[in-house]
Design a protein around this motif. Structure first.
Motif, PDB file in Angstrom:
ATOM      1  N   ALA A 255       0.860  -1.199   0.000  1.00 33.41           N
ATOM      2  CA  ALA A 255       0.000   0.000   0.000  1.00 33.41           C
ATOM      3  C   ALA A 255       0.889   1.240   0.000  1.00 33.41           C
ATOM      4  O   ALA A 255       1.741   1.385   0.873  1.00 33.41           O
ATOM      5  CB  ALA A 255      -0.906   0.021   1.224  1.00 33.41           C
ATOM      6  N   VAL A 256       0.707   2.078  -1.005  1.00 31.41           N
ATOM      7  CA  VAL A 256       1.538   3.281  -1.122  1.00 31.41           C
ATOM      8  C   VAL A 256       0.659   4.501  -1.365  1.00 31.41           C
ATOM      9  O   VAL A 256       0.434   4.903  -2.502  1.00 31.41           O
ATOM     10  CB  VAL A 256       2.568   3.157  -2.269  1.00 31.41           C
ATOM     11  N   PRO A 257       0.119   5.073  -0.306  1.00 27.70           N
ATOM     12  CA  PRO A 257      -0.595   6.335  -0.469  1.00 27.70           C
ATOM     13  C   PRO A 257       0.411   7.468  -0.639  1.00 27.70           C
ATOM     14  O   PRO A 257       1.583   7.334  -0.276  1.00 27.70           O
ATOM     15  CB  PRO A 257      -1.339   6.481   0.847  1.00 27.70           C
ATOM     16  N   ILE A 269      -6.015  12.972   5.041  1.00 26.52           N
ATOM     17  CA  ILE A 269      -5.787  11.873   5.975  1.00 26.52           C
ATOM     18  C   ILE A 269      -5.622  10.589   5.196  1.00 26.52           C
ATOM     19  O   ILE A 269      -6.351  10.325   4.239  1.00 26.52           O
ATOM     20  CB  ILE A 269      -6.980  11.726   6.951  1.00 26.52           C
ATOM     21  N   HIS A 270      -4.653   9.806   5.587  1.00 25.47           N
ATOM     22  CA  HIS A 270      -4.562   8.470   5.012  1.00 25.47           C
ATOM     23  C   HIS A 270      -4.453   7.429   6.104  1.00 25.47           C
ATOM     24  O   HIS A 270      -3.764   7.625   7.085  1.00 25.47           O
ATOM     25  CB  HIS A 270      -3.357   8.324   4.094  1.00 25.47           C
ATOM     26  N   GLU A 271      -5.085   6.302   5.863  1.00 22.12           N
ATOM     27  CA  GLU A 271      -4.931   5.163   6.767  1.00 22.12           C
ATOM     28  C   GLU A 271      -4.733   3.891   5.952  1.00 22.12           C
ATOM     29  O   GLU A 271      -5.397   3.710   4.943  1.00 22.12           O
ATOM     30  CB  GLU A 271      -6.196   4.952   7.606  1.00 22.12           C
ATOM     31  N   ALA A 272      -3.868   3.035   6.405  1.00 19.68           N
ATOM     32  CA  ALA A 272      -3.715   1.731   5.765  1.00 19.68           C
ATOM     33  C   ALA A 272      -3.454   0.689   6.830  1.00 19.68           C
ATOM     34  O   ALA A 272      -2.722   0.940   7.783  1.00 19.68           O
ATOM     35  CB  ALA A 272      -2.558   1.740   4.766  1.00 19.68           C
ATOM     36  N   ALA A 273      -4.055  -0.466   6.674  1.00 20.30           N
ATOM     37  CA  ALA A 273      -3.777  -1.564   7.595  1.00 20.30           C
ATOM     38  C   ALA A 273      -3.742  -2.861   6.797  1.00 20.30           C
ATOM     39  O   ALA A 273      -4.652  -3.143   6.019  1.00 20.30           O
ATOM     40  CB  ALA A 273      -4.842  -1.631   8.682  1.00 20.30           C
ATOM     41  N   ILE A 274      -2.683  -3.602   6.962  1.00 19.87           N
ATOM     42  CA  ILE A 274      -2.532  -4.885   6.276  1.00 19.87           C
ATOM     43  C   ILE A 274      -2.245  -5.948   7.328  1.00 19.87           C
ATOM     44  O   ILE A 274      -1.369  -5.759   8.171  1.00 19.87           O
ATOM     45  CB  ILE A 274      -1.351  -4.866   5.274  1.00 19.87           C
TER      46      ILE A 274
ATOM     47  N   PRO B 257       3.887   7.087   2.556  1.00 20.72           N
ATOM     48  CA  PRO B 257       4.271   5.819   3.160  1.00 20.72           C
ATOM     49  C   PRO B 257       4.178   4.700   2.127  1.00 20.72           C
ATOM     50  O   PRO B 257       3.497   4.848   1.112  1.00 20.72           O
ATOM     51  CB  PRO B 257       3.233   5.630   4.249  1.00 20.72           C
ATOM     52  N   ASP B 258       4.858   3.624   2.372  1.00 15.78           N
ATOM     53  CA  ASP B 258       4.897   2.503   1.421  1.00 15.78           C
ATOM     54  C   ASP B 258       5.052   1.244   2.270  1.00 15.78           C
ATOM     55  O   ASP B 258       6.163   0.920   2.694  1.00 15.78           O
ATOM     56  CB  ASP B 258       6.095   2.742   0.483  1.00 15.78           C
ATOM     57  N   VAL B 259       3.931   0.603   2.574  1.00 17.55           N
ATOM     58  CA  VAL B 259       3.994  -0.578   3.437  1.00 17.55           C
ATOM     59  C   VAL B 259       3.678  -1.832   2.627  1.00 17.55           C
ATOM     60  O   VAL B 259       2.741  -1.849   1.835  1.00 17.55           O
ATOM     61  CB  VAL B 259       3.025  -0.460   4.649  1.00 17.55           C
ATOM     62  N   LEU B 268       0.859  -4.593   9.349  1.00 21.28           N
ATOM     63  CA  LEU B 268       1.406  -3.267   9.059  1.00 21.28           C
ATOM     64  C   LEU B 268       0.298  -2.232   9.065  1.00 21.28           C
ATOM     65  O   LEU B 268      -0.772  -2.447   8.500  1.00 21.28           O
ATOM     66  CB  LEU B 268       2.087  -3.276   7.684  1.00 21.28           C
ATOM     67  N   ILE B 269       0.577  -1.118   9.688  1.00 28.26           N
ATOM     68  CA  ILE B 269      -0.398  -0.031   9.764  1.00 28.26           C
ATOM     69  C   ILE B 269       0.289   1.277   9.426  1.00 28.26           C
ATOM     70  O   ILE B 269       1.407   1.531   9.885  1.00 28.26           O
ATOM     71  CB  ILE B 269      -1.007   0.055  11.182  1.00 28.26           C
ATOM     72  N   HIS B 270      -0.379   2.075   8.624  1.00 31.67           N
ATOM     73  CA  HIS B 270       0.120   3.422   8.411  1.00 31.67           C
ATOM     74  C   HIS B 270      -0.976   4.437   8.642  1.00 31.67           C
ATOM     75  O   HIS B 270      -2.108   4.229   8.242  1.00 31.67           O
ATOM     76  CB  HIS B 270       0.668   3.623   7.006  1.00 31.67           C
ATOM     77  N   ALA B 272      -1.532   8.843   8.286  1.00 37.61           N
ATOM     78  CA  ALA B 272      -0.980  10.169   8.009  1.00 37.61           C
ATOM     79  C   ALA B 272      -2.108  11.186   8.077  1.00 37.61           C
ATOM     80  O   ALA B 272      -3.217  10.924   7.627  1.00 37.61           O
ATOM     81  CB  ALA B 272      -0.334  10.207   6.622  1.00 37.61           C
ATOM     82  N   ALA B 273      -1.808  12.319   8.650  1.00 38.22           N
ATOM     83  CA  ALA B 273      -2.793  13.405   8.672  1.00 38.22           C
ATOM     84  C   ALA B 273      -2.059  14.718   8.457  1.00 38.22           C
ATOM     85  O   ALA B 273      -1.063  14.997   9.120  1.00 38.22           O
ATOM     86  CB  ALA B 273      -3.546  13.420   9.995  1.00 38.22           C
TER      87      ALA B 273
END
Lengths: 305, 305
Positions: A255-257, A269-274, B257-259, B268-270, B272-273
């Motif tokens: 995941a690359v926001p 705002i960005h959120e990512a969870a894997i 970010p790049d997870v 994995l969690i990202h 950003a705000a």
């Protein structure tokens, strides 16, 4: 229409016959059924590369179906569909693409859909992708969606990749004028050695524009997924991007926001969870009498709902 | 040591004299004071490119200072500092770099710090960056930090860019073995036309390894910031990346970010705000008697604490 086509139409567009709505049904690279209505004109592009869908200003509560079916292994189909939606409309567009591949040949559909959405118009757009068949040939679907949102307009886009698509490279680009809103929800499931890449590029140019990008995906077995999402806040605006993925087996997810505030009143705002399914969730469902497989199935279907 | 050097040492390393600890104080590109202790040896590299800091296994509760000061405008200083930290240590390293530039010349310090951290060792590492002076020459600080974490070891890294640094390009790379932990907290403030780029590249290779990357920044006036953070989960591991930024005036901030989860047990969690200070917060503090400027100051200092 044969039964294969009917079944796929049912799966990707919720229709089994030619509908009464404005529609264009494309089968094996050619238009098989088309209807215009008083407010919605569908016509071939002059250069033959696809169709134009022209919606009169003020058109409300109308439905447009533009599904695509490929049932001949080996077809590589590229089509440009351009939507010109007047001001003050409120319409529902159902796209969708299904491939039935019983042979060894690579079979592919690339649909490039461009939306020009007029002032204060509202568009709901649903796109489902699906592959099936006993062949060994790869099924590839690469949708490109380009969205120009004029002042005060709204686009709500749901895209779902159900199953059977070996490879997909999905690009969604949007630019938003003042007070425009984009809401996208993407659901992707991959298994086997499938690959899915999805890429959002959003320009929040307008004052009080907003975008909400939600992606939920499940990657099983040896499949690979990559999620990219660029949001540029160039004015007073709100941007939100969320990517949640469940991995199983040997799958991988990236995941690359990429969020950039170019304006003091941009709020991004960005959120990512894997991660994998939490063990406690499975245990809980097993105590309710499910097998491990049933519990996994239940959790995944809840997650993708 | 003159007063300029003393003041900067105080700001970036909390010392004003030569400390009793193991230390190397580098001024204008040369070692000005050095001390080894029974457990910590500091010596020049044979090729003259910097120093090696060798910490005996089992060394506990010792402090190492390796600050850098540049007070002559126009110096471009590149140094390699390699830390070899034995097993079962628990040490505290204070780095930091300050530039005093009273002239028109570009003045730059690039410190490349490599850490080899032994099994079950614990390292706390603090790095402060600061620029001052009446000159028009740019102050540039480009730190590179490479961290190899052996089984069961922990690195806690705090880096702070206080003010006066015109341009910074910061790279932090880490690879983690089984049960290793990396915790980093970065605080960056930019103003004027300053530029700050920060880049984390983390490989979670070990079973039960974990990384927590937190970045908090404030970008004022016409400054620009970019935050990149790559976390690859290659084993059963936990990765968390968080980037919160306040923008003011005409500043811009980018977060990418790049997870990637390459293992089913990678989690994995990202987050950003990016946004400006909320109006309500300022109003609240103004009702308590603060001016708008005081309220902003208060909110920023709370945010960066």
């Amino acid at each position: 229409m044969d039964n294969v086509v009917k079944n796929i139409l049912n799966t990707v567009a919720d229709i089994s016959e030619e509908p009464n709505t404005a529609h264009n049904i494309r089968v094996n690279g050619k238009s098989q059924s088309r209807r215009s209505t008083e407010n919605i004109e569908i016509k071939n592009k002059e250069n033959g590369s696809g169709i134009d869908i022209i919606v009169k200003p003020g058109t409300k509560k109308e439905l447009v179906h533009i599904p695509v079916v490929i049932e001949n292994s080996g077809i590589v189909d590229l089509v440009y569909n351009d939507f010109y939606i007047g001001d003050d409309c409120d319409i529902f567009i159902i796209a969708g693409c299904g491939i039935h591949n019983d042979d060894r040949h690579l079979t592919q559909h690339d649909g490039i859909h461009t939306f020009h959405i007029g002032k204060n118009s509202k568009v709901k757009y649903v796109e489902k992708h699906y592959g099936e068949g006993s062949g060994t040939g790869e099924n590839i679907i690469n949708p490109v969606t380009v969205i120009h949102l004029d002042k005060g307009s709204t686009m709500e886009m749901d895209s779902v990749q159900i199953e059977g698509v070996d490879s997909t490279d999905r690009l969604t680009k949007a630019d938003l004028a003042d007070d425009a809103t984009l809401i996208t929800k993407e659901i992707i499931m991959t298994s086997g050695t499938q690959f899915a890449k999805t890429d959002f590029q959003i320009e929040l140019n307008g004052k009080n524009s907003s975008a909400n990008i939600v992606s939920r995906s499940v990657a099983k077995e040896n499949s690979k997924q990559a999620f990219y999402s660029v949001i540029n806040g160039n004015n007073q605006c709100n941007g939100h991007s969320e990517c949640d993925a469940i991995i199983m087996d040997n799958a991988t997810v990236k995941a690359v926001p990429d969020v950039t505030a170019n304006h003091i009143d941009a709020s991004l705002i960005h959120e990512a969870a894997i991660g994998k399914i939490a063990g406690e969730q499975i245990i809980k469902l097993k105590t309710l009498g499910m097998t491990e497989e049933e519990a996994e199935e239940e959790i995944i279907s809840g997650f993708l709902r």
